[in-house]
Scaffold this active site. Structure first.
Site, PDB file in Angstrom:
ATOM      1  N   SER A 187      -6.496 -11.663  -0.894  1.00  7.99           N
ATOM      2  CA  SER A 187      -7.252 -10.459  -1.235  1.00  7.99           C
ATOM      3  C   SER A 187      -8.190 -10.764  -2.392  1.00  7.99           C
ATOM      4  O   SER A 187      -7.870 -11.574  -3.265  1.00  7.99           O
ATOM      5  CB  SER A 187      -6.303  -9.318  -1.618  1.00  7.99           C
ATOM      6  N   LYS A 239       0.400  -8.928   3.274  1.00  3.49           N
ATOM      7  CA  LYS A 239      -1.047  -8.672   3.289  1.00  3.49           C
ATOM      8  C   LYS A 239      -1.382  -7.540   4.264  1.00  3.49           C
ATOM      9  O   LYS A 239      -2.288  -6.738   4.011  1.00  3.49           O
ATOM     10  CB  LYS A 239      -1.799  -9.945   3.684  1.00  3.49           C
ATOM     11  N   HIS A 242      -0.610  -4.422   2.425  1.00  5.05           N
ATOM     12  CA  HIS A 242      -1.662  -4.305   1.399  1.00  5.05           C
ATOM     13  C   HIS A 242      -2.913  -3.665   1.986  1.00  5.05           C
ATOM     14  O   HIS A 242      -3.512  -2.754   1.404  1.00  5.05           O
ATOM     15  CB  HIS A 242      -1.961  -5.701   0.843  1.00  5.05           C
ATOM     16  N   ASN A 243      -3.328  -4.136   3.163  1.00  7.54           N
ATOM     17  CA  ASN A 243      -4.551  -3.601   3.760  1.00  7.54           C
ATOM     18  C   ASN A 243      -4.365  -2.163   4.244  1.00  7.54           C
ATOM     19  O   ASN A 243      -5.302  -1.371   4.217  1.00  7.54           O
ATOM     20  CB  ASN A 243      -5.008  -4.503   4.912  1.00  7.54           C
ATOM     21  N   GLU A 246      -4.872  -0.150   1.250  1.00  5.50           N
ATOM     22  CA  GLU A 246      -6.316  -0.159   0.979  1.00  5.50           C
ATOM     23  C   GLU A 246      -7.033   0.884   1.833  1.00  5.50           C
ATOM     24  O   GLU A 246      -7.892   1.622   1.338  1.00  5.50           O
ATOM     25  CB  GLU A 246      -6.859  -1.553   1.270  1.00  5.50           C
TER      26      GLU A 246
END
Length: 367
Positions: A187, A239, A242-243, A246
């Protein structure tokens, strides 16, 4: 140096017994094979995959040399190569596009090569190769080529966004050839070259230890911003989540600022409010910093088409939440809003308008 965020539990590992490494950010929940909306994904049965990966032997050996091969020199791979080089480590860089290779050719400590064969020949063993390619077929094709070219004890890192089950499958396949595999969620976007990259990595402790110098070079600082999350698949799983977060954060900012703009009678300065929120408020963030910056230049955004792409991680995130039975309404609705912006809802909206007319005689607007 010990790998961070792990507890070693024992030396023996047998199928059905405790794993050698228990990650703090573990993935121990039940996971089923879900819908076929995972592009080019091929999965082993989950239980068999997990047991096999937990029992992969730790490869101690020597760390890789201060030289790494970077495959894929787009916005991420190119800048990551530059940051590694500027930390004093050498990079052999390859991209199938000659223009991408020439764009980085003048960077000190970066040497471009025209073929993958040349990269492998020039890297001293044990080698480390980092791939930054689109998920699915492009990654799979290059991985197969590298599997045939690399030798015992070499490390392959997949630093692009990938479905974590693909990463587990790849790690198991490569281990049969005594190759090591690390899945790395990265990231930081285009700002990573300056600010450093957030790195979430999965794989055997020995494999992660071998690439630690490069993780430290890429991270915001050697002692923070990177984490060994657990076994193979853990980095890309982290990840993926995480996205999803986001997506939700971005959607909340967009909706709130649109609501401000719609209240025309109060004559609100949306750009000024966004700027003021950056200081002292509980919703301040780097995403808000970026938003305030471009709104100060153009608050109307009339030149921007109202279409928001999705790159795959949001879909994987929503599917995983269903399979695990974990409610993720914010992240999932943020994904649905992106679909709506891509004209995917036009037919449904036309149908709704026509249905209202049919049962209630409501007027419709002709297109």
């Amino acid at each position: 140096m010990p790998i961070r965020a792990q507890r070693l539990l024992g030396s023996a590992c047998k199928h059905g017994g405790p794993p050698q490494v228990r990650p703090l950010c573990g993935l121990g929940a039940r996971i089923n094979i879900g819908p076929a909306n995972r592009r080019h994904a091929v999965a082993m049965p989950h239980d068999a995959t997990t047991k096999a990966l937990n029992c992969l032997p730790e490869k101690k050996g020597n760390p890789v040399t201060g030289r790494i091969g970077m495959i894929g020199l787009g916005r991420m791979g190119g800048n990551m190569s530059r940051r590694i080089a500027r930390a004093g480590l050498d990079v052999l860089a390859w991209d199938r596009a000659a223009g991408a290779r020439s764009a980085i050719a003048g960077e000190p400590r970066v040497t471009t090569v025209e073929t993958l064969e040349a990269m492998v020949a020039e890297l001293p063993a044990p080698r480390a190769v980092w791939m930054m390619l689109p998920a699915g077929v492009p990654t799979e094709q290059v991985l197969e080529r590298m599997q045939a070219l690399l030798g015992q004890g070499d490390v392959i890192v997949d630093g692009a966004n990938a479905w974590y089950r693909d990463s587990q499958r790849r790690a198991s396949r490569l281990a049969a050839q005594d190759l090591q595999f690390v899945d790395a969620g990265v990231s930081g976007g285009v700002w990573g070259i300056t600010n450093g990259y957030g790195l979430m990595v999965g794989g055997a402790a020995g494999a992660v230890a071998r690439i630690e110098p490069f993780l430290k070079a890429l991270a915001p600082a050697p002692d923070r911003g990177w984490l060994h999350c657990g076994p193979s698949g853990a980095g890309h799983f982290a990840k993926m989540v995480h996205n999803g977060i986001e997506y939700g954060l971005m959607q909340a900012y967009a909706e709130g600022l649109a609501l401000l703009r719609a209240k025309e009678d109060l004559k609100l300065d949306v750009a000024a409010i966004a700027e003021s929120w950056r200081h002292g408020t509980v919703i301040r963030s780097w995403l808000l910093d970026l938003t305030a910056e471009f709104l100060a230049e153009d608050a109307d955004l009339e030149s921007i088409a109202p279409r928001v792409a999705d790159s795959g991680e949001g879909r994987w995130n929503s599917i995983e939440s269903i399979e695990l039975g974990v409610p993720t309404p914010v992240m999932t609705l943020a994904l649905m809003e992106r679909f709506a912006s891509q004209d995917r809802s036009d037919y449904a909206n036309r149908l709704l308008a026509r249905l209202r007319q049919s049962f209630g005689g409501h007027a419709v607007t002709k297109g």
